[in-house]
Design a protein around this motif. Structure first.
Motif, PDB file in Angstrom:
ATOM      1  N   VAL A  32       1.007  -1.213  -0.182  1.00  0.00           N
ATOM      2  CA  VAL A  32       0.032  -0.065  -0.073  1.00  0.00           C
ATOM      3  C   VAL A  32       0.871   1.232   0.012  1.00  0.00           C
ATOM      4  O   VAL A  32       1.580   1.551   0.859  1.00  0.00           O
ATOM      5  CB  VAL A  32      -0.911  -0.108   1.287  1.00  0.00           C
ATOM      6  N   ILE A  33       0.605   2.042  -1.047  1.00  0.00           N
ATOM      7  CA  ILE A  33       1.492   3.421  -1.191  1.00  0.00           C
ATOM      8  C   ILE A  33       0.491   4.462  -1.100  1.00  0.00           C
ATOM      9  O   ILE A  33      -0.528   4.349  -2.036  1.00  0.00           O
ATOM     10  CB  ILE A  33       2.167   3.349  -2.437  1.00  0.00           C
ATOM     11  N   VAL A  34       0.692   5.370  -0.125  1.00  0.00           N
ATOM     12  CA  VAL A  34       0.019   6.912  -0.180  1.00  0.00           C
ATOM     13  C   VAL A  34       0.628   7.906  -0.739  1.00  0.00           C
ATOM     14  O   VAL A  34       2.216   7.919  -0.274  1.00  0.00           O
ATOM     15  CB  VAL A  34      -0.513   7.035   1.250  1.00  0.00           C
ATOM     16  N   THR A  35       0.293   8.705  -1.496  1.00  0.00           N
ATOM     17  CA  THR A  35       0.878   9.898  -1.838  1.00  0.00           C
ATOM     18  C   THR A  35       0.024  10.949  -1.352  1.00  0.00           C
ATOM     19  O   THR A  35      -1.258  11.089  -1.627  1.00  0.00           O
ATOM     20  CB  THR A  35       1.172   9.978  -3.500  1.00  0.00           C
ATOM     21  N   MET A  36       0.510  11.946  -0.675  1.00  0.00           N
ATOM     22  CA  MET A  36      -0.091  13.077  -0.461  1.00  0.00           C
ATOM     23  C   MET A  36       0.803  14.402  -0.482  1.00  0.00           C
ATOM     24  O   MET A  36       2.014  14.178  -0.314  1.00  0.00           O
ATOM     25  CB  MET A  36      -0.922  13.051   0.956  1.00  0.00           C
TER      26      MET A  36
ATOM     27  N   MET B 211       2.801   0.209   5.516  1.00  0.00           N
ATOM     28  CA  MET B 211       2.451   0.934   4.414  1.00  0.00           C
ATOM     29  C   MET B 211       3.522   2.123   4.212  1.00  0.00           C
ATOM     30  O   MET B 211       4.228   2.268   5.104  1.00  0.00           O
ATOM     31  CB  MET B 211       0.803   1.726   4.775  1.00  0.00           C
ATOM     32  N   THR B 212       3.512   2.769   3.051  1.00  0.00           N
ATOM     33  CA  THR B 212       4.431   3.634   2.697  1.00  0.00           C
ATOM     34  C   THR B 212       3.828   4.975   2.223  1.00  0.00           C
ATOM     35  O   THR B 212       3.011   4.921   1.509  1.00  0.00           O
ATOM     36  CB  THR B 212       5.300   3.287   1.549  1.00  0.00           C
ATOM     37  N   LEU B 213       3.994   6.031   3.258  1.00  0.00           N
ATOM     38  CA  LEU B 213       3.466   7.366   2.927  1.00  0.00           C
ATOM     39  C   LEU B 213       4.534   8.327   2.389  1.00  0.00           C
ATOM     40  O   LEU B 213       5.454   8.434   2.749  1.00  0.00           O
ATOM     41  CB  LEU B 213       3.124   7.843   4.030  1.00  0.00           C
ATOM     42  N   ILE B 214       4.383   8.603   0.930  1.00  0.00           N
ATOM     43  CA  ILE B 214       5.116   9.890   0.344  1.00  0.00           C
ATOM     44  C   ILE B 214       4.509  11.078   0.469  1.00  0.00           C
ATOM     45  O   ILE B 214       3.468  11.427  -0.194  1.00  0.00           O
ATOM     46  CB  ILE B 214       5.473   9.360  -1.147  1.00  0.00           C
ATOM     47  N   ILE B 215       5.011  11.849   1.132  1.00  0.00           N
ATOM     48  CA  ILE B 215       4.591  13.364   1.302  1.00  0.00           C
ATOM     49  C   ILE B 215       5.430  14.355   0.574  1.00  0.00           C
ATOM     50  O   ILE B 215       6.611  14.382   0.580  1.00  0.00           O
ATOM     51  CB  ILE B 215       4.658  13.782   2.763  1.00  0.00           C
ATOM     52  N   LEU B 216       4.751  14.756  -0.741  1.00  0.00           N
ATOM     53  CA  LEU B 216       5.272  15.519  -1.698  1.00  0.00           C
ATOM     54  C   LEU B 216       5.249  16.919  -1.289  1.00  0.00           C
ATOM     55  O   LEU B 216       4.511  17.706  -1.601  1.00  0.00           O
ATOM     56  CB  LEU B 216       4.719  15.154  -3.136  1.00  0.00           C
ATOM     57  N   ASN B 217       6.242  17.414  -0.433  1.00  0.00           N
ATOM     58  CA  ASN B 217       6.080  18.804   0.031  1.00  0.00           C
ATOM     59  C   ASN B 217       6.718  19.690  -0.853  1.00  0.00           C
ATOM     60  O   ASN B 217       7.782  19.419  -1.280  1.00  0.00           O
ATOM     61  CB  ASN B 217       7.265  18.728   1.392  1.00  0.00           C
ATOM     62  N   ASN B 218       5.921  20.507  -1.419  1.00  0.00           N
ATOM     63  CA  ASN B 218       6.326  21.819  -2.394  1.00  0.00           C
ATOM     64  C   ASN B 218       5.935  23.247  -1.936  1.00  0.00           C
ATOM     65  O   ASN B 218       5.855  24.070  -2.555  1.00  0.00           O
ATOM     66  CB  ASN B 218       6.020  21.438  -3.758  1.00  0.00           C
ATOM     67  N   PHE B 219       5.642  22.908  -0.633  1.00  0.00           N
ATOM     68  CA  PHE B 219       5.615  24.117   0.321  1.00  0.00           C
ATOM     69  C   PHE B 219       4.265  25.113   0.044  1.00  0.00           C
ATOM     70  O   PHE B 219       4.216  26.335   0.229  1.00  0.00           O
ATOM     71  CB  PHE B 219       6.908  25.146   0.088  1.00  0.00           C
ATOM     72  N   ASN B 220       3.404  24.459  -0.621  1.00  0.00           N
ATOM     73  CA  ASN B 220       2.307  25.380  -1.041  1.00  0.00           C
ATOM     74  C   ASN B 220       1.090  24.456  -1.787  1.00  0.00           C
ATOM     75  O   ASN B 220       1.461  23.360  -2.135  1.00  0.00           O
ATOM     76  CB  ASN B 220       2.694  26.715  -2.001  1.00  0.00           C
ATOM     77  N   PHE B 221       0.064  25.171  -1.657  1.00  0.00           N
ATOM     78  CA  PHE B 221      -1.032  24.415  -2.576  1.00  0.00           C
ATOM     79  C   PHE B 221      -1.230  24.737  -4.049  1.00  0.00           C
ATOM     80  O   PHE B 221      -1.372  25.778  -4.235  1.00  0.00           O
ATOM     81  CB  PHE B 221      -2.462  25.104  -1.870  1.00  0.00           C
ATOM     82  N   GLY B 222      -0.473  23.802  -4.828  1.00  0.00           N
ATOM     83  CA  GLY B 222      -0.268  24.174  -6.255  1.00  0.00           C
ATOM     84  C   GLY B 222      -1.465  24.141  -6.929  1.00  0.00           C
ATOM     85  O   GLY B 222      -1.899  25.365  -7.679  1.00  0.00           O
ATOM     86  N   MET B 223      -2.402  23.074  -6.581  1.00  0.00           N
ATOM     87  CA  MET B 223      -3.578  23.224  -7.615  1.00  0.00           C
ATOM     88  C   MET B 223      -4.560  24.384  -7.402  1.00  0.00           C
ATOM     89  O   MET B 223      -5.077  24.846  -8.405  1.00  0.00           O
ATOM     90  CB  MET B 223      -4.275  21.889  -7.368  1.00  0.00           C
ATOM     91  N   THR B 224      -4.802  24.861  -6.235  1.00  0.00           N
ATOM     92  CA  THR B 224      -5.668  26.039  -5.946  1.00  0.00           C
ATOM     93  C   THR B 224      -5.171  27.401  -5.980  1.00  0.00           C
ATOM     94  O   THR B 224      -5.683  28.284  -5.983  1.00  0.00           O
ATOM     95  CB  THR B 224      -6.244  25.971  -4.585  1.00  0.00           C
TER      96      THR B 224
END
Ligand code: SF4
Lengths: 372, 429
Positions: free
Chosen positions: B84-88, B110-123
């Motif tokens: 189980v891989i989780v990306t957030m 499980m493996t949690l990958i937190i993709l930290n790019n320091f802001n809410f890109g999409m919104t």
């Protein structure tokens, strides 16, 4: 006669076990906590899983994950928990994830009264989600109903792949009572239809009036599940025709089976001009009131609805037809009566409701019936 | 398999977005692991990191913002064989903070990958829980009044058994993801990356600056020795297996004929600690053994160790409809607190109603017949008053008789407690 003696909440748990439930996640809340307590006793010995979520949102999330892996899942809460369930109720409706939610209602609004009953959430269960797509809501009137209707709830959740609510009430959930096990009338179990086609699995491809066949995440065939607006392939779509078809199917799959979904009890007395419609715990006081009125020479007929949503429209029309007057009694200040007025447009529909933390006594109901 | 990428759904990130590199590194890691496609599930939530599940040919579950870990936990508990891989993103991590903490404490594999790019890109580049206070973001000045959180520090203190921080541009990312996935337990990998669409337009962030950030705050390095313990699912299943047997419902058969088999409404007015609820159950068991329908409601404080404890019991040869008390036939007044709770009923009792009043308890005026008993004088402890008053009822054959009471006690208690309670009963009968 072999009587069992249990509260409504234990009966929900026993119903779930009888239905083959093998996963529960929930968060403690009065008056629903004892469903969780019971599942914690019942699931582990049968190899099932019972989890206390870190909050209500998580509990529903665990259930969604487990259901998508093929488990038959139950969760239980009360009004304040339903508020938190909302985002996941929407997910389960739109993405056709079978799950059963026992809502042991208490007096609202908000935290309201933890230990006082009311049928607070009758409209909330139906409309407390985005999009307006339907759910099924079943209302038990006693412990035996809790057991039977929970089995129906699992059957409906499996067949229609949607959330099904048990609209219980503190006055049922936390009242212990006896009933005869031999009187139990459990339906045969229904399981979600597995996909058996030969072509590639298209997870949301379905007949226009059916839920799609199911395959679990973790099985040999890859499955896509998403909370976003999707086409049959489970990928996001902006195609208006595809969107419209998916949206319509969420309604049609239930509408097409209305007759089977509409559960009720009735006591039709010849030559009466008044039909008293109620549901849940209140229908028991209605039955007492009707019996007392018969003794007084002013009999009435009664209809106790067990399926509240989708509104059993044709049933209501058919049953109400011979009557001059309809009286609706609810343990709130008028929620379902609006549905009945809508369906029975033009008929005289009178209402009595009470929202003060206590049961409506039969005397009040008799008054409402007699004071025209 | 040499790639798990979904060729019909190629990644659609902004040019230069680090998510693109992470997608490729995750694919390489999956290839290295060599787990069959149907044994992996990618669980995602909202935001650009939420697109990940569509780019891979594995099982996919995409859900609501911040909740991915909860679906993942449900899947893993239901099917422990799944990878189980989780990306957030840093957004999902912030809004789903409670779930991140719970996942760390649970330690599901499980493996949690937190993709930290320091802001809410999409919104539109709003600030998140990891945005530096001096960054220029889409939420005007709001980030200047807060400080960013240290993801690795938080998950480490919450009990994650594997924690690492790595640049999304690091050539070792794929290897790092492999070791995270191979770790048996909850693994958190925080990747630092560029959101070229939003963040780097207004902020000087480059792969080099990210390297400097990591140099300043180095990765915890993977396995956290002090947190190592059993995987949650294994531990859960072990504990669950030790749990006793399925509790069958308690069944009572009719075995006594009560001469007084009419409708009764019994109210027991007592206080916490007086075993009022237990006594109420006894009345019910006795009633069922006499062939009656019964119902019972209890009213006690949420703080269970003090205050009133009131039981309301109906017994009837007919099915019970309304479960409220309308005209009590029996009232057991055993404490002032209990009486205070139902003070109003006394004036309206019928002359036929039997009221048992303990000598120390005061009750309002009532037309009912009142029997006063001094339990203290016959050396019955307060905790046994409720039971003793049932023995008084049995003596008068009101509601129940001695056989029914003994049956009820036997059904509910083990031998030791039964014998003790019979000592109290014998003092009366
Ligand atoms: S908005 Fe930012 S995070 Fe999203 S795709 Fe573009 S660069 Fe990547």
């Amino acid at each position: 006669m072999a009587f069992v003696f249990m509260e409504g909440n234990e009966a929900v748990a026993r119903g779930a076990m009888a239905a083959g439930c093998n996963f529960f996640a929930g968060y403690p809340i009065t008056p629903a906590t004892t469903i969780f307590n019971n599942m914690l006793q019942m699931l582990p010995p049968k190899g099932g899983t019972c989890i206390q979520g870190e909050d209500e949102i998580a509990s529903m999330g665990y259930c969604i994950g487990a259901s998508m892996a093929g488990k038959k899942v139950l969760t239980a809460t009360s009004g304040p928990g339903i508020s938190l369930y909302s985002e996941h109720i929407s997910f389960a409706i739109g993405s056709e994830i079978p799950l059963v939610i026992a809502n042991v209602q208490r007096l609202g609004p908000s935290t309201g009264s933890a230990t006082r009953g009311a049928d607070s959430d009758i409209q909330f269960m139906r409309w407390g989600s985005t999009s307006g797509a339907p759910v099924i809501v079943l209302a038990p009137k006693d412990a035996k109903d809790c057991l039977e209707l929970t089995v129906h709830a699992f059957n409906f959740a499996e067949e229609f792949r949607c959330p099904v609510f048990i609209a219980s009430n503190k006055e049922i959930g936390m009242t212990k009572e006896s009933f005869d096990m031999d009187d139990l009338n459990l339906p045969p179990l229904v399981e979600r239809t597995p996909y058996t086609g030969t072509g590639p699995y298209v997870p949301f491809a379905a007949d226009p009036d059916k839920a799609p066949p199911f395959l679990p995440i973790g099985g040999k065939t890859l499955v896509r599940q998403t909370s976003s607006t999707h086409g049959p392939d489970g990928y996001i779509t902006i195609d208006p025709r595809v969107i419209a078809e998916m949206q319509e199917r969420l309604h049609t799959k239930l509408d097409a089976a209305m007759d089977r979904i509409s559960l009720y009890e009735e006591n039709m007395v010849p030559d009466t001009d008044t039909l008293v419609i109620s549901y849940g715990i209140t229908s028991r006081a209605v039955a007492d009131a009707a019996a007392a009125l018969t003794d007084r020479g002013r009999p009435v007929s009664t209809l106790s609805l067990k399926t509240l949503w989708p509104v059993p429209e044709s049933l209501l029309l058919e049953k109400a037809k011979p009557f001059r007057r309809i009286v609706v009694i609810e343990m709130n200040l008028g929620q379902y009566v609006n549905e009945i007025k809508r369906v029975l447009c033009g008929k005289q529909v009178d209402f009595y409701g009470q929202m003060n933390g206590i049961l409506i006594p039969p005397a009040k109901i008799m008054e409402a019936i007699e004071n025209e | 398999m040499n790639s798990f990428l979904n060729t019909s759904r190629p990644p659609v990130f902004c040019p230069g977005c680090t998510h693109d590199r992470i997608t490729k590194s995750l694919d390489a890691a999956l290839v290295t692991l060599g787990i069959p496609d149907h044994k992996t599930v990618i669980v995602t939530d909202i935001g650009c990191s939420g697109l990940f599940d569509t780019f891979f040919n594995v099982h996919a579950l995409h859900g609501v913002h911040g909740r991915a870990l909860t679906y993942a936990a449900g899947l893993k508990l239901a099917d422990p064989s799944l990878n189980v891989i989780v990306t957030m993103g840093d957004g999902g991590m912030g809004i789903g903070g409670a779930h991140v903490l719970a996942a760390c404490r649970k330690n599901l594999d499980m493996t949690l990958i937190i993709l930290n790019n320091f802001n809410f890109g999409m919104t539109g580049g709003q600030y998140s829980a990891t945005t530096p206070s001096d960054a220029q973001v889409g939420s005007a000045f709001l980030n200047q009044a807060e400080i960013p959180m240290d993801i690795c520090g938080v998950v480490e203190s919450a009990g994650a058994t594997y924690v690492s921080r790595i640049s999304g541009h690091d050539d070792g990312l794929s290897d790092e993801l492999v070791s995270a996935m191979q770790h048996k337990g909850f693994a958190v990998v925080e990747t630092l990356g560029l959101c070229t669409g939003r963040y780097t337009k207004r902020n000087q962030l480059t792969p080099k600056v990210i390297d400097q950030m990591i140099a300043q705050r180095p990765s915890p390095g993977g396995v956290i020795a002090k947190n190592l313990r059993s995987e949650y699912g294994d531990r859960y299943r072990q504990l669950a297996q030790e749990k006793g047997k399925f509790p069958d419902p308690f069944v009572v058969k009719k075995q006594f004929d009560m001469p007084d088999a009419r409708r009764h409404e019994v109210v027991i007015l007592g206080s916490a600690g007086m075993r009022i609820v237990t006594a109420g159950d006894m009345v019910c068991f006795a009633g069922i053994s006499g062939g009656l329908n019964v119902s019972i409601k209890n009213d006690y404080n949420i703080t269970v160790l003090r205050g009133q404890s009131v039981s309301e019991i109906l017994l009837s040869p007919d099915k019970i409809g309304y479960t409220g008390i309308e005209s009590p036939t029996v009232v057991l007044a055993l404490s002032d607190e209990g009486v205070a709770r139902r003070q109003k009923i006394f004036a309206g009792l019928s002359p036929d109603t039997y009221v048992l009043k303990e000598a120390s308890v005061a009750i309002p005026d009532t037309p009912a017949q009142v029997e006063e008993i001094d339990f203290k004088a016959i050396k019955i402890k307060k905790t046994d008053w409720a039971l003793a008053s049932l023995a008084v009822l049995a003596k008068h054959e009101i509601v129940l008789n001695k056989d029914m009471l003994v049956f009820a006690l036997k059904s509910r208690f083990n031998e030791k407690v039964f014998n003790l309670s019979m000592e109290t009963v014998e003092k009366i009968l």
